[in-house]
Enzyme design. Structure first.
Site, PDB file in Angstrom:
ATOM      1  N   ARG A 162       1.069  -1.164  -0.570  1.00 43.48           N
ATOM      2  CA  ARG A 162       0.069   0.121   0.072  1.00 43.48           C
ATOM      3  C   ARG A 162       0.739   1.209   0.038  1.00 43.48           C
ATOM      4  NH1 ARG A 162      -1.166   2.092   4.608  1.00 43.48           N
ATOM      5  NH2 ARG A 162      -2.246  -0.390   5.413  1.00 43.48           N
ATOM      6  N   TYR A 180     -16.352  16.861 -15.104  1.00 43.86           N
ATOM      7  CA  TYR A 180     -16.907  15.173 -15.126  1.00 43.86           C
ATOM      8  C   TYR A 180     -17.542  15.266 -14.417  1.00 43.86           C
ATOM      9  CZ  TYR A 180     -16.803  10.659 -14.993  1.00 43.86           C
ATOM     10  OH  TYR A 180     -16.803   9.422 -15.202  1.00 43.86           O
ATOM     11  N   ASP A 219      -7.060  18.774 -14.339  1.00 41.91           N
ATOM     12  CA  ASP A 219      -7.977  17.517 -14.633  1.00 41.91           C
ATOM     13  C   ASP A 219      -7.348  17.338 -16.138  1.00 41.91           C
ATOM     14  OD1 ASP A 219      -8.903  15.279 -16.008  1.00 41.91           O
ATOM     15  OD2 ASP A 219     -10.485  15.166 -14.126  1.00 41.91           O
ATOM     16  N   LYS A 257      -8.604   6.605 -19.202  1.00 43.05           N
ATOM     17  CA  LYS A 257      -9.003   7.147 -20.578  1.00 43.05           C
ATOM     18  C   LYS A 257      -7.513   6.808 -21.128  1.00 43.05           C
ATOM     19  CE  LYS A 257     -12.731   7.766 -18.239  1.00 43.05           C
ATOM     20  NZ  LYS A 257     -12.914   9.207 -17.887  1.00 43.05           N
TER      21      LYS A 257
HETATM   22  C1  LIG Z   1     -13.730   9.247 -16.599  1.00 44.68           C
HETATM   23  C2  LIG Z   1     -12.758  10.614 -16.323  1.00 44.68           C
HETATM   24  C3  LIG Z   1     -12.740  10.845 -14.256  1.00 44.68           C
HETATM   25  C4  LIG Z   1     -12.332   9.319 -13.636  1.00 44.68           C
HETATM   26  O1  LIG Z   1     -12.252   8.817 -13.786  1.00 44.68           O
HETATM   27  P1  LIG Z   1     -12.422   7.088 -13.316  1.00 44.68           P
HETATM   28  O2  LIG Z   1     -10.867   6.409 -14.074  1.00 44.68           O
HETATM   29  O3  LIG Z   1     -13.515   6.736 -13.916  1.00 44.68           O
HETATM   30  O4  LIG Z   1     -12.300   7.246 -12.131  1.00 44.68           O
HETATM   31  C5  LIG Z   1     -12.511  12.475 -14.488  1.00 44.68           C
HETATM   32  N1  LIG Z   1     -11.757  13.124 -14.884  1.00 44.68           N
HETATM   33  C6  LIG Z   1     -12.785  13.512 -16.593  1.00 44.68           C
HETATM   34  C7  LIG Z   1     -12.398  14.581 -16.834  1.00 44.68           C
HETATM   35  C8  LIG Z   1     -12.816  11.683 -16.642  1.00 44.68           C
HETATM   36  O5  LIG Z   1     -13.171  11.345 -18.244  1.00 44.68           O
END
Ligand SMILES: *Cc1c(COP(=O)(O)O)cnc(C)c1O
Length: 378
Positions: free
Chosen positions: A46, A98, A170, A195
């Site tokens: 961890r 998001y 982000d 992604k």
């Molecule tokens: C998908 C997404 C998230 C969340 O991520 P997860 O891996 O699904 O928890 C956060 N920000 C953006 C822009 C996203 O497309």
């Protein structure tokens, strides 16, 4: 080192002991200690795991920060970052963040008295007006999801720094291949690595990079305390995905620009949202702060009915949430990714029932265009 080289040679290359050219999957929870507290840098997975560490070093280098952190999902990463703050602190966020970010801020972290205000950060005046005595950070997503609005990272980060606030970005949509927020003065950059970084729809993960040592220590403390870490197998998959990020992003970009040109001319498409279009209101900022416009496009077909018709007809666009993978994906944000945002708020933001979002994959552009063409016919 240039970008594509760094994606392959960055971080920790291979395995010293055996000469293996990839980092092994250290599927291990604990590590032998020579004497109490005397170990080789790892005690318990961890706290730290060699495969995860290799990934954390890699993302740190490609984002140009001081330390990297890998989490079990993008949401785990975002939650850990917000846990750097205290009860009573206030964060200003982009209004069309998001959906999951909106949800965690307004339904979970609010219960721990983290306050949030959502504004259209593409106009810095809105950010300035949202400042309160207890504001600690500005959290921006750019380009946004699904309207592809652009926030000037450098302008916001400079202002935030003057106010003593952190800037968090982000960077999921642009990826570090096109955009490096830390080089634009942001303090923390995070990703849903699910992604583009993973890129193959086979792993759920989140990554964070911070730009200073104190933040690195604080975030490691949160990561180790709350435990939302990424496992070794998924860390390895991400390292593998990141190696081809450059070639994938170049090809996503090429396919996307051709699809955008097609959609933009189509009589049944009311509006196309893409920062690469010169008519996009923030095209100049997108060009200034990123080297590519990305593979996400949204377009409005006018009604929920028309959207449903198109969805029923497409062959190569898979109806699914998520984005950034080799296969093209299609979604209706109002009913899917953004369903957790209340209906009146969605209307306010422009996320109409006829809005369709596509994540352009790596199929032949001709096939994708032919597919959209037949699906858009009356
Ligand atoms: C998908 C997404 C998230 C969340 O991520 P997860 O891996 O699904 O928890 C956060 N920000 C953006 C822009 C996203 O497309």
């Amino acid at each position: 080192m240039r970008k594509k080289t760094q994606l392959i040679h960055g971080g920790i290359m291979g395995d010293e002991q055996t000469g293996a050219v990839t980092v092994p999957i250290y599927q291990v929870s604990t590590y032998k200690q020579e004497a109490v507290g005397k170990h080789k840098g790892y005690e318990y997975s961890r706290t730290g795991n060699p495969t995860r560490f290799a990934l954390e070093e890699l993302i740190k280098e490609i984002e140009g920060g001081v330390a990297g952190f890998a989490f079990g999902s993008g949401m785990a990463a975002i939650t850990a970052v917000i846990m750097l703050f205290d009860a009573g602190d206030h964060v200003i966020l982009t209004d069309d963040v998001y959906g999951g970010t909106y949800r965690v801020m307004t339904k979970v972290l609010n219960r721990f008295k983290i306050e949030s205000t959502f504004v259209d950060t593409s106009d810095i005046e809105n950010v300035k007006n949202a400042l309160k005595p207890n504001t600690k950070a500005v959290y921006i997503e750019t380009p946004t999801n699904p309207l592809l609005k652009i926030t000037d990272i450098e302008a916001v980060a400079k202002w935030a720094k003057d106010q003593g606030l952190l800037t968090i970005v982000d960077n999921t949509f642009s990826t570090p291949y096109w955009q490096n927020p830390i080089r634009l003065d942001a303090d923390i950059v995070l990703h849903s690595a699910t992604k583009y970084l993973g890129g193959h729809s086979d792993v759920v993960a989140g990554l964070v990079v911070v730009n200073d040592q104190k933040l690195a220590e604080d975030l490691h403390f949160v990561q180790n305390s709350t435990g939302g870490i990424l496992g070794p197998q998924d860390s390895w998959l991400l390292i593998r995905g990141i190696k081809t990020l450059g070639v994938r992003m170049e090809e996503h970009e090429e396919n996307t620009s051709r699809i955008v040109a097609f959609l933009n001319e189509h009589p049944n498409v009311k509006k196309v949202y893409y920062p690469g279009l010169e008519t996009h209101p923030h095209h100049d900022i997108a060009k200034k702060q990123a080297t590519g416009f990305g593979g996400m496009v949204s377009f409005d077909v006018g009604s929920g009915e028309k959207a449903d018709q198109l969805l029923a007809k497409v062959k190569y666009f898979t109806l699914a949430e998520s984005l950034g993978a080799v296969e093209s994906l299609i979604s209706v944000p109002a009913k899917m990714t953004h369903a957790s945002i209340p209906a009146d708020r969605r209307q306010e933001l422009g996320i109409t029932d006829g809005l369709i979002r596509i994540s352009v994959g790596l199929e032949d552009a001709e096939d994708l265009i032919e597919d959209l063409k037949q699906a858009l016919e009356d």
